[in-house]
Design an enzyme around this catalytic site. Structure first.
Site, PDB file in Angstrom:
ATOM      1  N   GLU A 306     -28.601  35.568 -54.703  1.00 37.22           N
ATOM      2  CA  GLU A 306     -29.337  36.350 -53.701  1.00 37.22           C
ATOM      3  C   GLU A 306     -29.757  37.688 -54.261  1.00 37.22           C
ATOM      4  O   GLU A 306     -30.869  38.176 -53.998  1.00 37.22           O
ATOM      5  CB  GLU A 306     -28.457  36.553 -52.459  1.00 37.22           C
ATOM      6  CG  GLU A 306     -29.179  37.197 -51.271  1.00 37.22           C
ATOM      7  CD  GLU A 306     -29.107  38.719 -51.230  1.00 37.22           C
ATOM      8  OE1 GLU A 306     -29.712  39.318 -50.343  1.00 37.22           O
ATOM      9  OE2 GLU A 306     -28.433  39.319 -52.113  1.00 37.22           O
ATOM     10  N   HIS A 435     -24.414  48.569 -53.860  1.00 44.01           N
ATOM     11  CA  HIS A 435     -24.867  48.201 -55.201  1.00 44.01           C
ATOM     12  C   HIS A 435     -24.278  49.103 -56.293  1.00 44.01           C
ATOM     13  O   HIS A 435     -24.936  49.382 -57.296  1.00 44.01           O
ATOM     14  CB  HIS A 435     -26.395  48.192 -55.280  1.00 44.01           C
ATOM     15  CG  HIS A 435     -27.004  46.964 -54.680  1.00 44.01           C
ATOM     16  ND1 HIS A 435     -28.325  46.637 -54.860  1.00 44.01           N
ATOM     17  CD2 HIS A 435     -26.473  45.974 -53.918  1.00 44.01           C
ATOM     18  CE1 HIS A 435     -28.584  45.500 -54.219  1.00 44.01           C
ATOM     19  NE2 HIS A 435     -27.472  45.079 -53.644  1.00 44.01           N
TER      20      HIS A 435
END
Length: 483
Positions: A306, A435
């Site tokens: 993803e 992230h």
């Protein structure tokens, strides 16, 4: 909604004593869809969900600090989820898919003889050998390059466009800049970090594109003279895997599909993004069991790749035959549900978010309404999250399948009003660890998870009993006529 009704498990084990172990819940029950859903939600222990996240954290710790696609950490994550499902009696598939693997050999931006801190976006095209040396075309601060009108006062032809992050995807920004004649794009982040981000593969990626920090962006706005950009990128074909399991009970022509992406970014272990969604969905599957008393079959999907462009879910949908797509009644997506400074968002199936991307396929508004009703029942006023295509619901939405889901926020900033309604810190990002290497179990929000994980189970269980009624989506006959 009705009060919780706790059903006994087939194996007779208490969930706190043996987290993540259950039986086939509700076999032969006569509960209403709402009562059945509340019963399943009531079985979701935050301890059990947290233990799955802890296992994913330990996998990352043992495999170089991440669970990114192609890594041994990702392979171990696949084995962990598939093994738990097999132990619970599910027939598990691990479908493989091929896609383009992107690697950067060199990346550099210089201006006024000074290096600028940049990171090439995944699938960025390369510059010519030696790079390009041209002047900058800087969009005014707050002009986000998401429409042709944003370029009305800018001559982008033959230049490197500098544009702020926000509102639309990186892909859209570089496409619009390319259409205005730009030969490269620099996107300025909202803070002083460089995140791992993607343009998508193939024709979506048109010109070399890099990300820079907010402070570097300020310097670019004040710079004179030509900038030199070098991107040397290489792409190869690689293979990865997802994990898919379906209940052995329930109609196979009105399947409820629920998914969460299993991979992390390379920068860190990815425990909120998206160990949290994986853990809640896995625990829902374990508590229901492989042969629950359901009207519609439930397909649990844990997607690969993803983080590099929704690759696993897209490959899965594209490989389905038209009848197989028609068999899917709806898709529920769970991506980031334990953000550090958590908000409470529901995917905007009705398309009512001001300035948002619009409504989802028919039935999406009803899924949104179901989640909103659940949160209202526990005293939470949820906000919209626009269907901007940034997670694995996108290929299902494009195939005309109703979509929905929940989300606790990523890089956007919590407002004062939101902080008053939900708690948290106004003026701070919902997930300041997004992230990065800091996306760990320690930085995940257990209190938020205690609200969102049962919401996952509630929606899955509700639609397993009834795809019609107050929160209904089109049945197979209606879907066939409309497609």
């Amino acid at each position: 909604m009705t009060a919780a009704v706790v059903l006994a498990t087939g194996c007779g084990q208490g969930r706190d004593e043996d987290p993540g172990v259950a039986g086939n819940i509700g076999v032969g029950h006569d509960l209403s869809p709402a009562s059945f859903a509340q019963a399943v939600a009531g079985r979701i222990s935050v301890d059990a969900v947290w233990s799955h996240m802890d296992e994913l954290q330990r996998i990352a710790n043992d495999h170089g600090g991440n669970r990114a696609v192609f890594s041994s950490g990702y392979d171990a994550s696949v084995d962990m989820v598939a093994g738990r499902l097999r132990d619970a009696g599910f027939d598990v598939e691990v479908p493989e898919f091929e896609f383009e693997h992107f690697q950067i050999a060199a990346q550099r931006l210089t201006i006024d003889d000074r290096d600028v801190n940049v990171r090439a976006l995944r699938y960025s095209p390369s510059t010519p050998d030696g790079g390009v040396a041209v002047s900058l075309a800087v969009l005014p601060s707050g002009t986000l390059g998401c429409s042709v009108a944003d370029y009305a006062d800018i001559d982008a032809a033959g230049r490197i466009v500098v544009v702020d992050r926000g509102q639309c995807s990186f892909t859209v920004k570089q496409q619009l800049a390319s259409e205005r004649g730009a030969i490269a794009v620099v996107i300025v982040n909202t803070d002083d970090e460089l995140i791992d981000a993607s343009l998508g593969s193939g024709p979506e990626a048109r010109v070399p594109t890099v990300l820079t920090t907010s402070s570097e962006g300020e310097r670019l706005r004040e710079a004179d003279g030509a900038a030199t950009l070098l991107v040397d990128a290489q792409t190869s074909i690689r293979t990865s895997r997802s994990v898919v399991a379906q209940t052995k009970t329930g109609s196979a022509t009105d399947v409820v599909v629920a998914g969460a992406h299993l991979d992390s970014v390379e920068a860190g272990p990815g425990i909120n993004d998206n160990g949290s969604g994986v853990a809640a969905l896995l625990e829902t599957a374990l508590q229901l069991g492989s042969e629950p008393g359901v009207e519609q079959a439930i397909r649990f999907a844990f997607w690969g790749a993803e983080e590099i462009g929704l690759v696993g879910s897209t490959a899965y949908v594209e490989e389905l035959s038209p009848p197989e797509r028609l068999d899917m009644a709806l898709y529920l997506n769970f991506d980031m549900i334990a953000s550090h400074n958590a908000g409470y968002f529901v995917l905007d199936g009705a398309g009512t978010e001001a300035g948002g991307p619009g409504a989802g396929p028919e039935g999406s508004a009803q899924i949104e309404a179901l989640f909103r009703a659940y949160f209202e029942e526990i005293g939470i006023e949820a906000d919209d999250s626009g269907l901007d295509g940034r997670s694995d619901y996108a290929p299902f939405m494009e195939a005309g399948i109703p979509v929905g889901g929940i989300f606790t926020g990523a890089e956007d900033v919590m407002t004062r009003d939101q902080a008053e309604r939900w708690g948290g810190v106004a003026g701070s990002r919902f997930d300041p660890n997004y992230h990065t290497a800091r996306d760990t179990l320690e930085n995940s929000n257990r209190d938020a998870l205690s609200r969102t994980a049962p919401a996952v189970a509630y929606a899955v269980a509700y639609y397993s009993q009834d795809i019609g009624g107050e929160y209904g989506v089109p049945g197979r006959d209606e879907r066939e006529q409309s497609r």
